[in-house]
Motif scaffolding. Sequence first.
Motif, PDB file in Angstrom:
ATOM      1  N   ALA A 175       0.940  -1.258   0.231  1.00  0.00           N
ATOM      2  CA  ALA A 175       0.162  -0.123   0.075  1.00  0.00           C
ATOM      3  C   ALA A 175       0.908   1.232  -0.028  1.00  0.00           C
ATOM      4  O   ALA A 175       0.674   2.010  -0.855  1.00  0.00           O
ATOM      5  CB  ALA A 175      -0.928  -0.006   1.188  1.00  0.00           C
ATOM      6  N   LYS A 176       1.765   1.184   0.921  1.00  0.00           N
ATOM      7  CA  LYS A 176       2.905   2.391   0.785  1.00  0.00           C
ATOM      8  C   LYS A 176       3.515   2.566  -0.462  1.00  0.00           C
ATOM      9  O   LYS A 176       3.610   3.589  -0.950  1.00  0.00           O
ATOM     10  CB  LYS A 176       3.741   2.380   1.976  1.00  0.00           C
ATOM     11  N   GLY A 177       3.991   1.462  -1.101  1.00  0.00           N
ATOM     12  CA  GLY A 177       4.723   1.635  -2.367  1.00  0.00           C
ATOM     13  C   GLY A 177       3.747   2.032  -3.433  1.00  0.00           C
ATOM     14  O   GLY A 177       4.145   2.953  -4.206  1.00  0.00           O
ATOM     15  N   PHE A 178       2.347   1.498  -3.525  1.00  0.00           N
ATOM     16  CA  PHE A 178       1.588   2.014  -4.389  1.00  0.00           C
ATOM     17  C   PHE A 178       1.168   3.531  -4.244  1.00  0.00           C
ATOM     18  O   PHE A 178       1.370   4.186  -5.276  1.00  0.00           O
ATOM     19  CB  PHE A 178       0.467   1.260  -4.200  1.00  0.00           C
ATOM     20  N   CYS A 179       1.257   4.053  -3.009  1.00  0.00           N
ATOM     21  CA  CYS A 179       0.856   5.238  -2.822  1.00  0.00           C
ATOM     22  C   CYS A 179       1.821   6.307  -3.110  1.00  0.00           C
ATOM     23  O   CYS A 179       1.895   7.344  -3.641  1.00  0.00           O
ATOM     24  CB  CYS A 179       0.452   5.713  -1.359  1.00  0.00           C
ATOM     25  N   ILE A 180       3.479   5.918  -2.736  1.00  0.00           N
ATOM     26  CA  ILE A 180       4.248   6.681  -3.173  1.00  0.00           C
ATOM     27  C   ILE A 180       4.729   6.875  -4.482  1.00  0.00           C
ATOM     28  O   ILE A 180       4.870   7.914  -5.199  1.00  0.00           O
ATOM     29  CB  ILE A 180       5.661   6.404  -2.344  1.00  0.00           C
ATOM     30  N   PRO A 222      -5.201  10.327   0.877  1.00  0.00           N
ATOM     31  CA  PRO A 222      -6.055   9.835   2.050  1.00  0.00           C
ATOM     32  C   PRO A 222      -5.730   8.428   2.480  1.00  0.00           C
ATOM     33  O   PRO A 222      -5.321   8.083   3.720  1.00  0.00           O
ATOM     34  CB  PRO A 222      -7.564   9.713   1.391  1.00  0.00           C
ATOM     35  N   ASP A 223      -5.135   7.551   1.780  1.00  0.00           N
ATOM     36  CA  ASP A 223      -4.842   6.334   2.021  1.00  0.00           C
ATOM     37  C   ASP A 223      -3.288   6.414   2.570  1.00  0.00           C
ATOM     38  O   ASP A 223      -3.022   5.537   3.547  1.00  0.00           O
ATOM     39  CB  ASP A 223      -4.487   5.404   0.732  1.00  0.00           C
ATOM     40  N   PHE A 224      -2.178   7.270   2.168  1.00  0.00           N
ATOM     41  CA  PHE A 224      -1.108   7.562   2.637  1.00  0.00           C
ATOM     42  C   PHE A 224      -1.319   7.588   4.236  1.00  0.00           C
ATOM     43  O   PHE A 224      -0.510   7.367   5.354  1.00  0.00           O
ATOM     44  CB  PHE A 224      -0.254   8.575   1.958  1.00  0.00           C
TER      45      PHE A 224
END
Length: 340
Positions: A13-18, A53-55
């Motif tokens: 999730a963090k990878g996708f967001c960054i 928001p997800d980050f």
Amino acid sequence: MSGHARIDWVDYAKGFCIVMVVMMHSTLGVEKAAGAESWLGHLVAFARPFRMPDFFLISGLFLARVIDRDWRTYADRKIIHFAYFYVLWLVIQFAFKAPGMAAEDGVGAALGQFLLAFIEPFGTLWFIYLLPIFFAVTKLLRGVPPWIVLVAAAALEIAPIHTGWTIPDEFASRFVYFYAGYLFAPQVFRLAAAVIAQPGLAILGLVAWAMINGYAVFAGVSEMPFIGLCLGILGACAVVAFSALLSKADLMAPLRYCGEHSIVIYLAFFLPMAATRVLLLRTGIIPDLGTVSLIVTAVGVVVPILLYWVVRDTRLRFLFERPAWARIDRVKTPKFAPAE
């Protein structure tokens, strides 16, 4: 899991967001410089309701584990930690931008911009500036019933707060997601577990969400009051579900690795991104702006990781690891502490 008790779907999730964050800055920068839109801009627009928001939701997930620590330890880990990296990379970013600023507006104006950056976040660093404020405010509000805080945070997101200053505006827009990550962490983890257990149903749900999110964005209603909040919450849940699906098969390990080092990418992507954009647009080697934006995004993600590999065992490791002198807690700790 992959080493050091990390949770794979969280890193995905963090990878996708960054990657989405770098893509946004890269694409908008290319489009502004070229004076035209690109096909990648549609993906950037699609991600707008859920990207940050997800980050912030992910940033609040593990707060319950540390929020009851004494203030000295808590401040060291959650406030001083990010303040160190903000000041360090503010100086680095300013060193590259100051000559142009001084040439255009004078040395005094450039110095004024540097000092202002301690109140108004500089460039792409606003996330690093805002995160410790969220940590501090959440701990200060420990004695307030959570539902009151959540309702107030939601009201701030819904309210049309546009002061022109980054911190109050972004606080109002983002705190609800950070606090929701902290408050509903058990439910978020149960959602990820349910997705892993029933991937087929999860895929159907993601398709339905994508249609709803896409319609709202391209119909021009995604930023309307209430709708924006709903899309942010749904989008954050969708990213959790998507990341859980990826973690089930671990098919995109490089993306997971980016998530493990998302702060490294966030801190250092600005220079390779800007340099690549200028190079590609000035040379005109690639005429398609969408492809240019995609290449700029890739360079913005990869180069910080390469830089991290180069400096991690050298005296320059302080770029991504906080040294012991920048700590205030009494606990005996390693000489360096990673940015993550």
